[in-house]
Scaffold this motif. Sequence first.
Motif, PDB file in Angstrom:
ATOM      1  N   TYR A 190      -2.645   0.325   8.472  1.00  0.00           N
ATOM      2  CA  TYR A 190      -3.596   0.351   7.367  1.00  0.00           C
ATOM      3  C   TYR A 190      -4.151  -1.032   7.059  1.00  0.00           C
ATOM      4  CZ  TYR A 190      -0.909   4.618   7.055  1.00  0.00           C
ATOM      5  OH  TYR A 190      -0.278   5.786   7.376  1.00  0.00           O
ATOM      6  N   LEU A 191      -3.319  -2.052   7.273  1.00  0.00           N
ATOM      7  CA  LEU A 191      -3.700  -3.435   6.983  1.00  0.00           C
ATOM      8  C   LEU A 191      -3.447  -4.262   8.239  1.00  0.00           C
ATOM      9  CD1 LEU A 191      -1.982  -3.769   3.462  1.00  0.00           C
ATOM     10  CD2 LEU A 191      -4.275  -2.903   3.995  1.00  0.00           C
ATOM     11  N   PRO A 192      -4.440  -4.382   9.126  1.00  0.00           N
ATOM     12  CA  PRO A 192      -4.229  -5.004  10.438  1.00  0.00           C
ATOM     13  C   PRO A 192      -3.703  -6.440  10.384  1.00  0.00           C
ATOM     14  CG  PRO A 192      -6.304  -3.810  10.409  1.00  0.00           C
ATOM     15  CD  PRO A 192      -5.790  -3.807   8.999  1.00  0.00           C
ATOM     16  N   ALA A 193      -3.928  -7.144   9.281  1.00  0.00           N
ATOM     17  CA  ALA A 193      -3.454  -8.529   9.183  1.00  0.00           C
ATOM     18  C   ALA A 193      -1.939  -8.623   9.301  1.00  0.00           C
ATOM     19  CB  ALA A 193      -3.911  -9.146   7.861  1.00  0.00           C
ATOM     20  N   PHE A 194      -1.232  -7.531   9.062  1.00  0.00           N
ATOM     21  CA  PHE A 194       0.233  -7.531   9.135  1.00  0.00           C
ATOM     22  C   PHE A 194       0.763  -7.211  10.537  1.00  0.00           C
ATOM     23  CE2 PHE A 194      -0.404  -7.198   4.584  1.00  0.00           C
ATOM     24  CZ  PHE A 194       0.665  -7.912   4.057  1.00  0.00           C
ATOM     25  N   ALA A 195      -0.087  -7.269  11.542  1.00  0.00           N
ATOM     26  CA  ALA A 195       0.313  -6.852  12.892  1.00  0.00           C
ATOM     27  C   ALA A 195       1.282  -7.808  13.571  1.00  0.00           C
ATOM     28  CB  ALA A 195      -0.924  -6.662  13.765  1.00  0.00           C
ATOM     29  N   ASP A 196       1.130  -9.087  13.378  1.00  0.00           N
ATOM     30  CA  ASP A 196       1.941 -10.066  14.126  1.00  0.00           C
ATOM     31  C   ASP A 196       2.667 -10.996  13.168  1.00  0.00           C
ATOM     32  OD1 ASP A 196       1.154  -9.285  16.862  1.00  0.00           O
ATOM     33  OD2 ASP A 196      -0.831  -9.945  16.199  1.00  0.00           O
TER      34      ASP A 196
ATOM     35  N   LEU B 247       1.460  -2.220  -1.298  1.00  0.00           N
ATOM     36  CA  LEU B 247       1.355  -0.759  -1.378  1.00  0.00           C
ATOM     37  C   LEU B 247       0.077  -0.345  -2.104  1.00  0.00           C
ATOM     38  CD1 LEU B 247       5.017   0.252  -2.292  1.00  0.00           C
ATOM     39  CD2 LEU B 247       3.841   0.752  -0.143  1.00  0.00           C
ATOM     40  N   GLY B 248      -0.266  -1.091  -3.160  1.00  0.00           N
ATOM     41  CA  GLY B 248      -1.498  -0.779  -3.874  1.00  0.00           C
ATOM     42  C   GLY B 248      -2.716  -0.876  -2.981  1.00  0.00           C
ATOM     43  N   ARG B 249      -2.721  -1.864  -2.094  1.00  0.00           N
ATOM     44  CA  ARG B 249      -3.842  -1.995  -1.163  1.00  0.00           C
ATOM     45  C   ARG B 249      -3.838  -0.851  -0.151  1.00  0.00           C
ATOM     46  NH1 ARG B 249      -8.867  -2.449  -0.203  1.00  0.00           N
ATOM     47  NH2 ARG B 249      -9.384  -3.276   1.872  1.00  0.00           N
ATOM     48  N   ILE B 250      -2.662  -0.409   0.268  1.00  0.00           N
ATOM     49  CA  ILE B 250      -2.597   0.741   1.175  1.00  0.00           C
ATOM     50  C   ILE B 250      -3.168   1.984   0.492  1.00  0.00           C
ATOM     51  CG2 ILE B 250      -1.018   2.332   2.361  1.00  0.00           C
ATOM     52  CD1 ILE B 250       0.733  -0.065   3.041  1.00  0.00           C
ATOM     53  N   VAL B 251      -2.872   2.159  -0.790  1.00  0.00           N
ATOM     54  CA  VAL B 251      -3.458   3.277  -1.534  1.00  0.00           C
ATOM     55  C   VAL B 251      -4.980   3.207  -1.484  1.00  0.00           C
ATOM     56  CG1 VAL B 251      -3.751   4.282  -3.845  1.00  0.00           C
ATOM     57  CG2 VAL B 251      -1.468   3.602  -3.052  1.00  0.00           C
ATOM     58  N   GLU B 252      -5.528   2.010  -1.649  1.00  0.00           N
ATOM     59  CA  GLU B 252      -6.987   1.855  -1.601  1.00  0.00           C
ATOM     60  C   GLU B 252      -7.545   2.234  -0.233  1.00  0.00           C
ATOM     61  OE1 GLU B 252      -8.092  -1.541  -4.877  1.00  0.00           O
ATOM     62  OE2 GLU B 252      -7.761  -2.229  -2.822  1.00  0.00           O
ATOM     63  N   VAL B 253      -6.906   1.741   0.825  1.00  0.00           N
ATOM     64  CA  VAL B 253      -7.406   1.984   2.183  1.00  0.00           C
ATOM     65  C   VAL B 253      -7.321   3.470   2.536  1.00  0.00           C
ATOM     66  CG1 VAL B 253      -6.947   1.544   4.625  1.00  0.00           C
ATOM     67  CG2 VAL B 253      -6.928  -0.356   2.987  1.00  0.00           C
ATOM     68  N   VAL B 254      -6.198   4.090   2.216  1.00  0.00           N
ATOM     69  CA  VAL B 254      -5.987   5.488   2.595  1.00  0.00           C
ATOM     70  C   VAL B 254      -6.847   6.434   1.760  1.00  0.00           C
ATOM     71  CG1 VAL B 254      -4.273   7.346   2.684  1.00  0.00           C
ATOM     72  CG2 VAL B 254      -3.672   5.055   3.479  1.00  0.00           C
TER      73      VAL B 254
END
Length: 410
Positions: free
Chosen positions: A104-110, A201-208
């Motif tokens: 959901y938040l690609p910046a957290f990939a690596d 988590l709040g940002r994930i709610v926004e994206v989803v």
Amino acid sequence: MAELKVDAEPEEVGFDAQRLQRVVSHFRRYVDEGKLAGWTVAVARRGRVALHAHHGLADVEAERPVADDTIWRIYSMSKPITSVAVLMLYERGLIELTDPVARYLPAFADMRVYRSGSAANPGTAPAAEPIRVWHLLTHTAGLTYGWHHAHAVDEIYRAKGFEFGAPRGMDLAAACDAWASLPLLFEPGSEWNYSVATDVLGRIVEVVSGQRLDRFFAEEIFVPLGMDDTAFSVGPDELDRLAGLYMRNPEGGLLRNTVMGDAATREPTFLSGGGGLVSTAADYHRFAQMLARGGELDGARLLSPHTVAYMTRNHLPGGADLKEFGRPLFAESADRGIGFGLGVSVVVDAAAGKALTHEGEFAWGGLASTAFYVDPAAEVTAMFFTQLLPSSTYPIRPQLRTLVNQALVD
């Protein structure tokens, strides 16, 4: 506007009335001795309110007393609301608890994990495990808070402007990108550390959901539950209802904190699901009753009772408590005998914690000494609202539990 009215005599719901008044007389002394400006307390059993009381001033300078409609900054009592939002999306099949956050938040990939060195020159290594949604819900992601002042990574957060909240002008999406660029405190899932995880988590709610967090909260939680006074800020026409925010004065009495306090009077750029909401006792009572009733209140069902039961069990690996699994730092909970669910603390061993409560009680509190808990075994909910920074100043929370539970006589 939601109302909170006493609708049961204490004896009707198994309280001794005289003993229950100890809650009031005890906390009156906090005001009378100058430790708190004012407070509201509410205690309910089996969904019926047996005690609702105020004492003192909501605003010392204005000499305005605490009232039924006083608006409080609830800070980290926002976290259970955000966690419920995530679980609502989980129930709809839109999120899996095991999903990597990077989905959901690609910046957290690596992500990289701190290994050694100073805040100015940290040694890091690639994370062996991705941060997953359940890591965020349980504060086991390896994220932190700048205000902990306990580790080099905390110092890195502060250097980037993340001590309380986010740098001025930064929104939630940008804050998440910034956190993703910083080292993790530990490998995801390996320890517990109170953190900005709920903001992520709040940002994930926004994206989803495709909605801003304030809009999702309003449409999916606040309107269905009748929480008309819960929001990310207080409007100009409601400022006379907002409580003042105070700190202990080392020389005696209280000092008003206008820098942090006035933030609630402006619409924020940064929508903090981890600590940004204001609310009233009546509103938060409705949220607590929804959880106590297994996800439903007055015909509005937010979650299945099975989901609420799953949310409020201990999710720390191996059934550990916060004393075993957590970093030795302050959070809005005791640690011994306390586990952690999906957004709330959970009592796993009341004897170990030396607290007069029951296994299965779940709870959380806020930075300004607010608190709530739900005790399914005793069928009790209790809430305390005041505005004193920080919440570690006085042992309000364990005292509230003791005073409520000693009044139970069936």
